[in-house]
Design an enzyme around this catalytic site. Structure first.
Site, PDB file in Angstrom:
ATOM      1  N   CYS A 131       0.810  -1.213   0.000  1.00  0.00           N
ATOM      2  CA  CYS A 131       0.000   0.000   0.000  1.00  0.00           C
ATOM      3  C   CYS A 131       0.850   1.272   0.000  1.00  0.00           C
ATOM      4  O   CYS A 131       1.554   1.538  -0.965  1.00  0.00           O
ATOM      5  CB  CYS A 131      -0.980  -0.034   1.165  1.00  0.00           C
ATOM      6  SG  CYS A 131      -2.466   0.977   0.875  1.00  0.00           S
ATOM      7  N   HIS A 223      -4.727  -5.515  -0.111  1.00  0.00           N
ATOM      8  CA  HIS A 223      -4.319  -6.049   1.193  1.00  0.00           C
ATOM      9  C   HIS A 223      -4.682  -7.523   1.319  1.00  0.00           C
ATOM     10  O   HIS A 223      -5.615  -7.886   2.046  1.00  0.00           O
ATOM     11  CB  HIS A 223      -4.978  -5.251   2.316  1.00  0.00           C
ATOM     12  CG  HIS A 223      -4.441  -3.877   2.486  1.00  0.00           C
ATOM     13  ND1 HIS A 223      -3.276  -3.610   3.174  1.00  0.00           N
ATOM     14  CD2 HIS A 223      -4.893  -2.687   2.012  1.00  0.00           C
ATOM     15  CE1 HIS A 223      -3.041  -2.313   3.158  1.00  0.00           C
ATOM     16  NE2 HIS A 223      -3.998  -1.727   2.452  1.00  0.00           N
ATOM     17  N   GLU A 225      -3.347  -9.639   3.036  1.00  0.00           N
ATOM     18  CA  GLU A 225      -3.108 -10.102   4.410  1.00  0.00           C
ATOM     19  C   GLU A 225      -4.285  -9.841   5.341  1.00  0.00           C
ATOM     20  O   GLU A 225      -4.326 -10.361   6.475  1.00  0.00           O
ATOM     21  CB  GLU A 225      -1.857  -9.423   4.985  1.00  0.00           C
ATOM     22  CG  GLU A 225      -2.023  -7.990   5.456  1.00  0.00           C
ATOM     23  CD  GLU A 225      -2.032  -6.966   4.323  1.00  0.00           C
ATOM     24  OE1 GLU A 225      -2.218  -5.773   4.615  1.00  0.00           O
ATOM     25  OE2 GLU A 225      -1.852  -7.355   3.140  1.00  0.00           O
TER      26      GLU A 225
END
Length: 363
Positions: A131, A223, A225
């Site tokens: 990011c 994202h 994760e």
């Protein structure tokens, strides 16, 4: 096999097994997300390393704004970024953080973050940039400016494979990936500077992209994760900030994240919040109801968070990417051992041990 958290404040753990790699995690997330982010990346690496021994070291950039209590807590387990420059790492993960300045170069941690980009290029086999860290890396390396979005891009988006590459080989299409950001990168500018787009979304833009220049850099605007409820927790945080006057506009509802019933509830509360902006409403935010309305994977049982069956349709692909990434680190380490050379990069292609006959990876 095993993941060892090397949080010693003395000499670092040293494991020389051929199937052992050392990974650094530079956690730049704001105080409220530090522990969750550490857990998310740690769990992802652990699950992806079933046949590998991983030593994970935690690092923090001191210029990232933090409350004294969080700074003290992190000091017990995290090394200062100054200790990273002499650390023997195979791979590195660098998280993003909430943007504060319009110009990235005005962020207080900019100098250390750009030094980290240069260091990683010469001293890691591969680095993952997440990011805002991805935005900082491409700005520093190639002058590619991020572009502010009209409103926060939040939700779960269909991402399609843009080119054949070992990192995304055998992946289903489309991939479902969470995004949560205020800025974007131009695909045309990335391509013009030698970056290869791996996945993109019609709605969210560039998702994952790579560049091999010494070290293999893997970038995520999304994202993978994230936990199932991370977007909900961010949505609630931003809603509370609006109600307390900390932000001017009510946050957009995360796209394709709630069921139809949940979306109605979220929009009803948003209308109430806009009509009566008051900190007193914060306690009424329908977190539990919205959590119960998160979209679920087909066939998952009710009840649990990971055990409650909340959907993480991006989880399998995320584990797959990290499995390939850790395998890449192991293969690079094996090549160095056979060539008896230092860590500085001399290879520019995908490791021979990982190539498939029809490998069309970016060179």
């Amino acid at each position: 096999m095993a993941l060892f958290m090397d949080t010693r404040r003395t000499a670092p753990v040293a494991l020389n097994a051929p199937n052992c790699v050392t990974i650094g995690l530079v956690n730049n997330m704001p105080d409220s997300a530090v522990e969750a982010t550490e857990r998310q990346f740690t769990n992802l690496v652990r699950v992806a390393s079933s046949n590998i021994i991983v030593v994970l070291r935690l690092f923090a950039i001191p210029e990232v704004p933090r409350a004294p209590t969080m700074r003290a807590t992190m000091a017990e387990r995290y090394r200062d970024i100054a200790e990273l420059w002499d650390a023997p790492l195979d791979g590195l993960i660098v998280t993003g953080t909430e943007p504060r300045a319009t110009n990235l170069a005005e962020e207080p941690y900019w100098d250390n973050l750009t030094t980290l980009v240069d260091w990683a290029r010469e001293h890691t086999s591969s680095t993952i940039w997440s990011c805002l860290a991805a935005h900082a890396a491409v700005l520093h390396a190639d002058g590619i400016e991020r572009r502010p979005l009209k409103e926060k891009r939040s939700g779960v988006f269909d991402c399609h494979l843009a080119m054949p590459h070992p990192m995304t080989e055998h992946f289903p299409a489309p991939l479902r990936v969470p995004h949560s950001r205020y800025n974007d990168l131009s695909e045309a500018e990335l391509a013009a500077s030698g970056y290869h787009i791996l996945t993109r979304s019609l709605e969210a833009g560039v998702d994952a992209f790579v560049k091999q220049d010494g070290s293999f850099f893997l970038f995520f605007q999304g994202h993978p994760e994230y936990d199932a409820d991370t977007l909900l927790r961010e949505y609630r945080r931003d809603a509370v900030r609006f109600l307390s006057g900390e932000r001017q506009s009510y946050p957009p509802t995360p796209a394709d994240y709630f069921t139809a019933e949940g979306l109605e509830i979220a929009e009803a509360f948003a209308a109430l919040a806009r009509a009566k902006q008051s900190g007193e409403l914060a306690a009424s935010f329908p977190k539990d109801v919205l959590e119960a309305s998160l979209k679920r994977e087909p066939g998952l049982a009710e009840g649990g968070l990971a055990e409650r069956g909340l959907a993480e349709p991006w989880r399998a692909a995320a584990v797959g990417v990290y499995q390939k990434w850790v395998a890449y680190l192991v293969a690079r380490k094996a090549e160095r051992r056979m060539a008896n050379v230092p860590l500085r990069r001399i290879w520019r292609d995908w490791p021979k041990s990982l190539r498939s006959p029809d490998d069309l990876s970016a060179r």
